[in-house]
Design a protein around this motif. Structure first.
Motif, PDB file in Angstrom:
ATOM      1  N   UNK A 139      13.661  21.069 -10.230  1.00  0.00           N
ATOM      2  CA  UNK A 139      12.392  20.707 -10.074  1.00  0.00           C
ATOM      3  C   UNK A 139      11.745  21.072  -8.286  1.00  0.00           C
ATOM      4  N   UNK A 140      12.959  20.616  -7.393  1.00  0.00           N
ATOM      5  CA  UNK A 140      12.444  20.886  -5.874  1.00  0.00           C
ATOM      6  C   UNK A 140      12.757  22.035  -5.694  1.00  0.00           C
ATOM      7  N   UNK A 141      14.200  23.060  -6.048  1.00  0.00           N
ATOM      8  CA  UNK A 141      14.370  24.122  -5.483  1.00  0.00           C
ATOM      9  C   UNK A 141      13.815  25.139  -6.307  1.00  0.00           C
ATOM     10  N   UNK A 142      13.412  24.710  -7.820  1.00  0.00           N
ATOM     11  CA  UNK A 142      13.638  26.269  -8.680  1.00  0.00           C
ATOM     12  C   UNK A 142      12.017  26.359  -9.515  1.00  0.00           C
ATOM     13  N   UNK A 143      10.935  25.190  -8.594  1.00  0.00           N
ATOM     14  CA  UNK A 143       9.532  25.474  -9.331  1.00  0.00           C
ATOM     15  C   UNK A 143       9.125  25.948  -8.575  1.00  0.00           C
ATOM     16  N   UNK A 144       7.774  26.919  -8.644  1.00  0.00           N
ATOM     17  CA  UNK A 144       7.226  27.477  -7.268  1.00  0.00           C
ATOM     18  C   UNK A 144       6.293  26.159  -7.762  1.00  0.00           C
ATOM     19  N   UNK A 145       5.489  25.416  -6.517  1.00  0.00           N
ATOM     20  CA  UNK A 145       4.291  24.526  -6.807  1.00  0.00           C
ATOM     21  C   UNK A 145       3.193  24.745  -6.526  1.00  0.00           C
ATOM     22  N   UNK A 146       2.929  26.552  -5.311  1.00  0.00           N
ATOM     23  CA  UNK A 146       1.190  26.657  -5.411  1.00  0.00           C
ATOM     24  C   UNK A 146       1.438  27.783  -6.332  1.00  0.00           C
ATOM     25  N   UNK A 147       1.142  27.095  -7.356  1.00  0.00           N
ATOM     26  CA  UNK A 147       0.885  28.135  -8.688  1.00  0.00           C
ATOM     27  C   UNK A 147      -0.609  27.897  -9.323  1.00  0.00           C
ATOM     28  N   UNK A 148      -1.303  28.884  -9.530  1.00  0.00           N
ATOM     29  CA  UNK A 148      -2.538  28.282 -10.448  1.00  0.00           C
ATOM     30  C   UNK A 148      -2.644  28.447 -11.785  1.00  0.00           C
ATOM     31  N   UNK A 149      -2.430  27.311 -12.034  1.00  0.00           N
ATOM     32  CA  UNK A 149      -1.630  26.975 -13.546  1.00  0.00           C
ATOM     33  C   UNK A 149      -2.558  25.653 -14.335  1.00  0.00           C
ATOM     34  N   UNK A 150      -2.563  25.741 -15.696  1.00  0.00           N
ATOM     35  CA  UNK A 150      -2.609  25.037 -16.494  1.00  0.00           C
ATOM     36  C   UNK A 150      -1.465  23.896 -16.624  1.00  0.00           C
ATOM     37  N   UNK A 151      -0.368  24.633 -16.223  1.00  0.00           N
ATOM     38  CA  UNK A 151      -0.037  23.736 -15.860  1.00  0.00           C
ATOM     39  C   UNK A 151       0.596  22.873 -17.966  1.00  0.00           C
ATOM     40  N   UNK A 152      -0.100  23.960 -18.950  1.00  0.00           N
ATOM     41  CA  UNK A 152       0.474  22.848 -20.104  1.00  0.00           C
ATOM     42  C   UNK A 152       2.540  23.144 -20.775  1.00  0.00           C
ATOM     43  N   UNK A 153       3.106  23.953 -19.769  1.00  0.00           N
ATOM     44  CA  UNK A 153       4.207  24.130 -20.521  1.00  0.00           C
ATOM     45  C   UNK A 153       4.848  23.432 -19.544  1.00  0.00           C
ATOM     46  N   UNK A 154       4.847  22.859 -18.138  1.00  0.00           N
ATOM     47  CA  UNK A 154       5.711  21.572 -17.168  1.00  0.00           C
ATOM     48  C   UNK A 154       5.379  20.489 -18.017  1.00  0.00           C
ATOM     49  N   UNK A 155       4.493  20.410 -18.321  1.00  0.00           N
ATOM     50  CA  UNK A 155       3.645  19.641 -19.068  1.00  0.00           C
ATOM     51  C   UNK A 155       4.429  18.788 -20.291  1.00  0.00           C
ATOM     52  N   UNK A 156       4.082  20.197 -21.639  1.00  0.00           N
ATOM     53  CA  UNK A 156       4.378  19.747 -22.948  1.00  0.00           C
ATOM     54  C   UNK A 156       7.018  19.869 -22.814  1.00  0.00           C
ATOM     55  N   UNK A 157       7.110  20.051 -22.135  1.00  0.00           N
ATOM     56  CA  UNK A 157       8.660  20.494 -21.846  1.00  0.00           C
ATOM     57  C   UNK A 157       8.818  19.078 -21.580  1.00  0.00           C
ATOM     58  N   UNK A 158       8.256  18.150 -20.441  1.00  0.00           N
ATOM     59  CA  UNK A 158       8.753  17.322 -19.701  1.00  0.00           C
ATOM     60  C   UNK A 158       8.356  15.911 -21.308  1.00  0.00           C
ATOM     61  N   UNK A 159       7.967  15.985 -22.256  1.00  0.00           N
ATOM     62  CA  UNK A 159       7.872  15.382 -23.659  1.00  0.00           C
ATOM     63  C   UNK A 159      10.054  15.361 -23.711  1.00  0.00           C
ATOM     64  N   UNK A 160      10.483  16.269 -23.607  1.00  0.00           N
ATOM     65  CA  UNK A 160      11.470  16.722 -24.267  1.00  0.00           C
ATOM     66  C   UNK A 160      12.588  16.361 -23.344  1.00  0.00           C
ATOM     67  N   UNK A 161      11.995  16.068 -22.923  1.00  0.00           N
ATOM     68  CA  UNK A 161      12.720  15.594 -20.779  1.00  0.00           C
ATOM     69  C   UNK A 161      13.247  14.154 -21.231  1.00  0.00           C
ATOM     70  N   UNK A 162      11.714  13.373 -21.138  1.00  0.00           N
ATOM     71  CA  UNK A 162      11.604  12.761 -21.161  1.00  0.00           C
ATOM     72  C   UNK A 162      12.621  11.697 -22.999  1.00  0.00           C
ATOM     73  N   UNK A 163      11.904  12.293 -23.849  1.00  0.00           N
ATOM     74  CA  UNK A 163      12.687  11.700 -25.356  1.00  0.00           C
ATOM     75  C   UNK A 163      14.357  12.124 -24.909  1.00  0.00           C
ATOM     76  N   UNK A 164      14.959  13.121 -24.920  1.00  0.00           N
ATOM     77  CA  UNK A 164      16.028  13.067 -24.332  1.00  0.00           C
ATOM     78  C   UNK A 164      17.201  12.507 -23.937  1.00  0.00           C
TER      79      UNK A 164
END
Length: 363
Positions: A241-266
């Motif tokens: 999340x510091x080196x692999x993800x491009x931070x300057x994207x124009x996006x709604x961020x839905x994938x990032x948002x929903x995948x974080x549910x599974x990250x914190x759940x696990x």
């Protein structure tokens, strides 16, 4: 182009109440290890509780990301939400029927406040795209509130079904409006920072659970392995999340948002499992299966985020390396029965995965 936002002090203050909520969530899953016949029931309830708090946090965060202006009314709404989340945290209970009314009432109030925030923003906005975007969330929030209110008045036998449907609606219905959501892009750098801070809270609770496994009169090597497993997971997350993800994207961020549910759940699931394996002496086969599932979900969600928002194309060499390491991880979990060797090998393999990610990002 929108001015880039930094995480504000009030957002950090808002996160504090979720520290307590995280500790309360673990109590739901602990029941599974007190009575081994309740594994599936407890896991389902834990997933629902985490989903509820994740969605509450997410809706406020997504609104703040796009529309927070630091006005008095913004601060009033956030502080009011904090108090309601405090009450909501107290209603977390494995025997959900006992606290059903306050739990549903609190979540309904929280989303009603977010709905009011969107309505105020709708009437103050001069952008047609923003208005169309806001209408989507007004629809989603209105459906949730309606179904939740129905859940409060239907017979006891079916009210949990209505509440479950409401939680699924509020959590995943935005995917149906992904084009509208993408049209008013988030400040992606701010969004990734906010979710990384939430993940740190869950990792912090994981470190607390590792601490609970330490007995000063007989410190066991298992606790050390637990610690290194948690640190390995944190290191993999932090690196991607510091080196692999491009931070300057124009996006709604839905994938990032929903995948974080599974990250914190696990993260929560794995940390509770590690603690209870010492306190309750869980059956080795059950422990192995659940730990494998928890770490797999964590890595899968993390890699989906990485591949979706990668700064560079992922190489075939890396994919082969990760596939080999994961195969070794699964073979270790299936074949090795000695707990110390098993955990030691898991720890080594996770650090090798970290090394593979590091080399991929370095290249």
């Amino acid at each position: 182009m929108k001015e880039k936002r930094s995480v504000s002090m009030v957002e950090l203050f808002y996160d504090l109440i979720f520290v307590y909520a995280i500790s309360q969530m673990s109590e739901v899953l602990l029941v599974a290890f007190e009575d081994q016949g309740l594994y599936l029931d407890a896991i389902i309830k834990y997933c629902i509780v985490v989903l509820s708090f994740w969605s509450v946090w997410t809706y406020q965060t997504v609104y703040n990301n796009r529309f927070f202006k630091g006005s008095v009314i913004n601060y009033i709404f956030i502080l009011l939400n904090m108090f309601i989340v405090m009450v909501l945290s107290q209603s977390i209970n494995f025997h959900f029927q006992e606290t059903f009314f306050p739990f549903v009432l609190c979540t309904t109030l929280l989303y009603s406040i977010v709905l009011l925030e969107y309505c105020i923003t709708f009437y103050s906005s001069n952008s047609a795209l923003e208005k169309k975007f806001i209408i989507s969330f007004i629809i989603i929030l209105s459906i949730f509130i309606s179904v939740s209110l129905v859940a409060l008045i239907v017979p006891e036998e079916i009210r949990l079904i209505f509440n479950g449907v409401a939680i699924l609606i509020i959590s995943f219905l935005p995917i149906m409006f992904k084009e509208r959501i993408k049209s008013v892009s988030v400040d992606f750098e701010h969004l990734t920072e906010r979710y990384s801070l939430l993940v740190i809270l869950f990792f912090g609770e994981s470190i607390v659970t590792v601490t609970k496994t330490i007995n000063l009169t007989s410190i066991h090597i298992t606790s050390f392995f637990y610690f290194l497993i948690i640190i390995a997971l944190f290191s993999i997350y932090s690196l991607i999340h510091t080196k692999g993800i491009e931070k300057n994207r124009q996006t709604g961020g839905l994938i990032l948002i929903h995948m974080h549910y599974f990250v914190i759940l696990s993260i929560g699931f794995v940390s509770i499992l590690l603690e209870e394996n010492i306190h309750q002496e869980i059956n080795n086969a059950v422990f192995s299966i659940f730990l494998t599932i928890g770490i797999t979900v964590f890595l899968a969600a993390l890699f989906i985020n990485w591949f979706s928002y990668s700064t560079n194309q992922i190489t075939a060499k890396f994919m082969i390396m990760i596939s080999v390491l994961l195969c070794l991880f699964y073979m270790n979990n299936l074949l090795i029965e000695n707990m110390d060797i098993y955990l030691g090998m898991d720890m080594i393999l996770l650090w090798l995965i970290f090394g593979a990610v590091y080399r991929e990002l370095k290249e």
